[in-house]
Design a protein around this motif. Structure first.
Motif, PDB file in Angstrom:
ATOM      1  N   TYR A 298       0.811  -1.115  -0.051  1.00  0.00           N
ATOM      2  CA  TYR A 298      -0.075  -0.102  -0.161  1.00  0.00           C
ATOM      3  C   TYR A 298       0.896   1.290  -0.063  1.00  0.00           C
ATOM      4  O   TYR A 298       1.998   1.292   0.338  1.00  0.00           O
ATOM      5  CB  TYR A 298      -0.809  -0.059   1.118  1.00  0.00           C
ATOM      6  N   ASP A 299       0.303   2.202  -0.473  1.00  0.00           N
ATOM      7  CA  ASP A 299       1.018   3.596  -0.546  1.00  0.00           C
ATOM      8  C   ASP A 299       0.705   3.912   1.036  1.00  0.00           C
ATOM      9  O   ASP A 299      -0.462   4.140   1.661  1.00  0.00           O
ATOM     10  CB  ASP A 299       0.318   4.584  -1.384  1.00  0.00           C
ATOM     11  N   ALA A 300       1.734   4.128   1.876  1.00  0.00           N
ATOM     12  CA  ALA A 300       1.744   4.265   3.126  1.00  0.00           C
ATOM     13  C   ALA A 300       0.966   5.315   3.855  1.00  0.00           C
ATOM     14  O   ALA A 300       0.587   5.580   4.860  1.00  0.00           O
ATOM     15  CB  ALA A 300       3.001   4.071   3.907  1.00  0.00           C
ATOM     16  N   LYS A 301       0.978   6.347   2.910  1.00  0.00           N
ATOM     17  CA  LYS A 301       0.277   7.798   3.224  1.00  0.00           C
ATOM     18  C   LYS A 301      -1.001   7.736   2.778  1.00  0.00           C
ATOM     19  O   LYS A 301      -1.865   8.380   3.680  1.00  0.00           O
ATOM     20  CB  LYS A 301       1.123   8.934   2.307  1.00  0.00           C
ATOM     21  N   THR A 302      -1.742   7.046   1.884  1.00  0.00           N
ATOM     22  CA  THR A 302      -2.846   7.261   1.218  1.00  0.00           C
ATOM     23  C   THR A 302      -3.768   6.003   1.363  1.00  0.00           C
ATOM     24  O   THR A 302      -5.120   6.044   1.369  1.00  0.00           O
ATOM     25  CB  THR A 302      -3.085   7.551  -0.181  1.00  0.00           C
ATOM     26  N   GLY A 303      -2.959   4.949   1.448  1.00  0.00           N
ATOM     27  CA  GLY A 303      -3.629   3.336   1.680  1.00  0.00           C
ATOM     28  C   GLY A 303      -3.999   2.945  -0.020  1.00  0.00           C
ATOM     29  O   GLY A 303      -4.462   1.811  -0.050  1.00  0.00           O
TER      30      GLY A 303
ATOM     31  N   ARG B 107     -18.629  -8.558  15.226  1.00  0.00           N
ATOM     32  CA  ARG B 107     -17.763  -7.958  14.617  1.00  0.00           C
ATOM     33  C   ARG B 107     -17.574  -7.895  13.281  1.00  0.00           C
ATOM     34  O   ARG B 107     -18.528  -8.261  12.378  1.00  0.00           O
ATOM     35  CB  ARG B 107     -16.298  -8.711  14.866  1.00  0.00           C
ATOM     36  N   ALA B 108     -16.933  -6.948  12.701  1.00  0.00           N
ATOM     37  CA  ALA B 108     -16.872  -6.459  11.522  1.00  0.00           C
ATOM     38  C   ALA B 108     -15.670  -7.353  10.840  1.00  0.00           C
ATOM     39  O   ALA B 108     -14.816  -8.110  11.623  1.00  0.00           O
ATOM     40  CB  ALA B 108     -16.349  -4.799  11.016  1.00  0.00           C
ATOM     41  N   PRO B 109     -15.768  -7.352   9.489  1.00  0.00           N
ATOM     42  CA  PRO B 109     -14.581  -8.363   8.727  1.00  0.00           C
ATOM     43  C   PRO B 109     -13.182  -7.541   9.053  1.00  0.00           C
ATOM     44  O   PRO B 109     -13.329  -6.315   9.506  1.00  0.00           O
ATOM     45  CB  PRO B 109     -14.919  -8.043   7.144  1.00  0.00           C
ATOM     46  N   ALA B 110     -12.422  -8.010   8.823  1.00  0.00           N
ATOM     47  CA  ALA B 110     -11.025  -7.628   9.254  1.00  0.00           C
ATOM     48  C   ALA B 110     -10.554  -6.393   8.515  1.00  0.00           C
ATOM     49  O   ALA B 110     -11.105  -6.340   7.249  1.00  0.00           O
ATOM     50  CB  ALA B 110      -9.911  -8.859   9.030  1.00  0.00           C
ATOM     51  N   ARG B 111      -9.729  -5.640   9.166  1.00  0.00           N
ATOM     52  CA  ARG B 111      -9.244  -4.265   8.531  1.00  0.00           C
ATOM     53  C   ARG B 111      -8.076  -3.887   8.958  1.00  0.00           C
ATOM     54  O   ARG B 111      -7.270  -4.492   9.787  1.00  0.00           O
ATOM     55  CB  ARG B 111     -10.102  -2.966   8.640  1.00  0.00           C
ATOM     56  N   LEU B 112      -7.289  -3.397   7.915  1.00  0.00           N
ATOM     57  CA  LEU B 112      -5.849  -2.958   8.384  1.00  0.00           C
ATOM     58  C   LEU B 112      -6.251  -1.412   8.530  1.00  0.00           C
ATOM     59  O   LEU B 112      -6.631  -0.605   7.839  1.00  0.00           O
ATOM     60  CB  LEU B 112      -4.753  -2.758   7.173  1.00  0.00           C
ATOM     61  N   LEU B 113      -5.805  -0.813   9.803  1.00  0.00           N
ATOM     62  CA  LEU B 113      -6.156   0.686  10.094  1.00  0.00           C
ATOM     63  C   LEU B 113      -4.988   1.276  10.419  1.00  0.00           C
ATOM     64  O   LEU B 113      -3.976   0.781  11.113  1.00  0.00           O
ATOM     65  CB  LEU B 113      -6.993   0.370  11.851  1.00  0.00           C
ATOM     66  N   VAL B 114      -5.015   2.693   9.900  1.00  0.00           N
ATOM     67  CA  VAL B 114      -3.742   3.261  10.077  1.00  0.00           C
ATOM     68  C   VAL B 114      -4.072   4.752  10.462  1.00  0.00           C
ATOM     69  O   VAL B 114      -4.916   5.271  10.011  1.00  0.00           O
ATOM     70  CB  VAL B 114      -3.243   3.589   8.783  1.00  0.00           C
TER      71      VAL B 114
END
Length: 710
Positions: free
Chosen positions: A119-124, A591-598
């Motif tokens: 992922y682009d680490a600034k925008t996702g 619960r929700a499906p899994a997410r990557l949170l930043v």
């Protein structure tokens, strides 16, 4: 590829085995506020040893594996301003246990089935995704879901280890495959898999494997990071044929073999000791530290005739990084038979102990103790119990634990603390050189163990040898489990490794609170089973910030810096063994499906609302099978299905008590024909007959009727 140097080391060590043999049989064997930093290690030219302050390029950030970041932009005064900068939906309800990596503006992440995304680490924004097409039938070999705990980096490469045993290097800019190496053969006769993260140490990538509950002979192996060629392999239990393997472990084979009975099922099931997660490294000592897993079968009565320490189960083994040769070991639990593992995080630090600076290796494995060892020699320095335990009566002069006879079980059930879930499992630990404290999720528990009379091993299934679920033994078990339930508790622990005492703790609900990360601004970050991601004061544990994540984050967080802004990233994907325990207790939260949170300061995104709660479980079919068939199905279920679907058919990846009529009608297709193979539910027709499937189905229907409407 075996080096000449490695062969020379092997010959030298073989010559010295006899003179050191008596010592080798011992549990520990050796080969020879603002506060000042107390855990720093000398810098190395290797970029993985000393990454830039804003980068996170390996699982533990650097070779110390302290999970300590020098970043300070987010601090106690402004952490309340953290908000969501971006997030990525991961499209799975499976557990997501990986620690992401960050370098050069890109965040790398990996999921169940080893699907890896940059992922682009600034925008996702997604830059590339690589799917290794991991065969879904390997889900049956993963004790606690087909998870991946992370990936590795080296130069222009991202390296993944797949559930089915491949080590794959990808171009970090494009995701193109550079090399692909098989780490174990699919026809080995053992139920190998890989769920742990690979680790790059200098010019080598080192990996272990999973499968110890089903039956494997554990090993660690190293590969050339540029080519993928094998450099060395070290088996962690003796050769069952009493023959050399032609590997680095041959020089230690006689030492291992002397600690196993001539009789026992270890020969056919491999003995265990698989290094399914943490592997560590000291570049100055040139040592690789391998933390090993539980024994198999679990019961030493069946495994090794109730005899021997059974090296190297539940141990830390130090190996020469170049040759893979044995250097030293310390065994936390000689003759392990409680499903305890020593595969938790291993952290290096330099600590002042009794007026002397010591190079130490620290670990808090499943057995409830926090260990401090000399990382050059393996010398036992100290250990302290951080939860209630009843197995250890102290340590002898050599640091060998004194195991209480009260926890050596037979057909009469025995209460043992901690339980098989462990006082601290794989969830990553952190250490702050500023506070001198280690931070990790603790779980106080107990379990009732007993032998199953006349037990016979089952290939490619869970092989414990445990029983005592019926009759008088079952009655005793029920009484003892009430005592076990009374001691259960969980918390975030801050542990002083020099004093071997608790500095502070924060009570948290249920087992499964996540991995820990700590920063130079004295913030401790952890995901919790409250379905939150939280920041605590590293000095006293006071809660400074908490964000509702809609799923409990079990993975370790990272922090990175880009364009002058500090970001904090965490995978929120509840799953794995801890989730199975929660589901088994009937307390699983929506619960929700899994997410990557930043997150970053001033982030202002919001998550969509949780989906509506699932409907009540459907009414089950009426039970028509005989009591004998249900009892037979219960035994088969425990051997074959419980690792994924929960003890007593409660919880697991899918709670089978809650099947609807349509699913009941497809039961044979699912179990014997692989109807749901794409979901990770394998075809079991190779080990289950139609009669077996009918018995299991009858047991599931019986359990559904017992518990329907609860």
């Amino acid at each position: 590829m075996k080096s000449a140097t490695g062969r020379l080391h092997k010959k030298r060590l073989l010559c010295s085995i006899a003179s050191t043999f008596a010592l080798a049989l011992a549990s520990c064997t050796t080969a020879g506020g603002e506060s000042a930093p107390v855990g720093a290690i000398a810098a190395s030219a290797d970029p993985l040893a000393n990454p830039a302050a804003g980068e996170w390029t390996s699982d533990g950030r650097d070779y110390t594996a302290q999970r300590f970041s020098p970043l300070t932009q987010v601090n106690a005064q402004n952490v309340s301003q953290l908000g969501l900068a971006w997030y990525a939906d991961l499209d799975t309800y499976r557990g997501v246990e990986a620690t992401p990596l960050y370098a050069d503006g890109v965040l790398y992440n990996t999921l169940s089935w080893n699907i890896t995304t940059a992922y682009d680490a600034k925008t996702g924004a997604v830059l590339w995704t690589y799917d290794p097409k991991t065969p879904r039938e390997f889900g049956r070999y993963a004790c606690c879901e087909p998870v991946s705990r992370g990936l590795a980096m080296s130069g222009d490469k991202v390296i993944i280890a797949t559930l089915d045993g491949r080590l794959i290097a990808l171009n970090k800019d494009t995701g193109a495959e550079l090399w692909n190496t098989r780490t174990f053969e699919l026809d080995s006769g053992y139920a190998y898999s890989i769920t742990g993260a690979p680790r790059v140490f200098g010019d080598k990538v080192v990996v272990g494997q999973s499968g110890g509950d089903l039956g494997v002979r554990g090993f660690a192996s190293a590969y050339d990071v540029e080519t993928g060629e094998e450099v060395w392999k070290f088996y962690l239990t003796p050769n069952p044929d009493d023959m050399p393997d032609g590997e680095a472990s041959d020089s230690a084979n006689a030492m291992m073999r002397a600690t196993w009975s001539d009789e026992g099922m270890w020969r056919q099931l491999g003995g265990g000791a698989n290094p399914w997660d943490a592997i560590a490294y000291d570049p100055e000592l040139n040592l690789v530290y391998v933390g090993t897993g539980n024994s198999v079968p679990h019961a030493r009565y069946y495994r090794s005739n109730n005899e021997g320490d059974n090296l190297f189960v539940c141990s830390i083994v130090a190996l020469d990084a170049d040759s893979g040769e044995y250097r030293w070991h310390y065994q936390m639990n000689p003759g392990e038979e409680w499903d305890w593992t020593c595969t938790a995080s291993m952290i290096s630090a330099d600590l002042e102990i009794e007026g002397e600076t010591r190079q130490v290796l620290m670990q808090a494995p499943k057995n409830g103790f926090f260990y401090v060892l000399d990382r050059a020699t393996g010398e036992f320095i100290s250990a302290g119990a951080h939860v209630f335990q009843n197995w250890n009566e102290g340590f002898d002069a050599n640091g060998r634990p004194i195991t209480s006879d009260a926890v050596r079980y037979d057909e009469t059930p025995k209460l043992v603390a901690p339980g098989p879930g462990g006082a601290h499992n794989w969830f990553p630990m952190a250490f702050s050189p500023r506070t001198g404290l280690a931070y990790f999720p603790a779980y106080q528990s107990a379990f009732v163990y007993a032998l199953q009379p006349g037990w016979e091993p089952q290939p490619m299934r869970s092989n414990s040898g445990w029983g005592g679920y019926t009759g008088e033994a079952g009655r005793i078990r029920g009484e003892l489990m009430a005592e076990a339930n009374a001691v259960e508790a969980a918390w975030l622990a801050a542990w002083d490794p020099v004093k071997q005492e608790l500095a502070w703790k924060v009570e948290l609900p249920r087992h499964g609170n996540g991995g820990v990360m700590v920063t130079a601004s004295d913030l401790v970050f952890e995901g919790t089973t409250k379905q939150t991601f939280a920041a605590f004061n590293a000095h006293d544990g006071s809660l400074l910030w908490e964000y509702p994540t809609q799923s409990a984050p079990v993975a370790g967080a990272i922090t990175y810096e880009i364009d002058g802004e500090q970001y904090i990233a965490i995978n929120a994907g509840w799953g794995g063994g801890a989730a199975q325990i929660e589901r088994g207790a009937g307390i699983e939260m929506p619960r929700a499906p899994a997410r990557l949170l930043v997150f970053k300061l001033g982030g202002n995104l919001t998550l969509p609302p949780l989906p509506e709660n699932a409907a009540a479980p459907p009414e089950p079919p009426r039970l028509a099978a005989s009591e004998e068939r249900v009892a037979h199905g219960q035994l088969l279920f425990q051997q074959t299905c419980a690792v994924c679907h929960g003890q007593n058919a409660i919880g697991g990846v899918k709670d089978l008590r809650h099947m609807d009529r349509d699913t009941h009608g497809k039961f044979d297709q699912i179990v014997l024909e692989g109807l749901y193979l794409d979901k990770g539910m394998a075809n079991f027709s190779d080990i289950l007959s139609q009669e077996d499937a009918d018995a299991i189905h009858a047991y599931v229907i019986a359990r559904a009727n017992e518990d329907w409407g609860r």
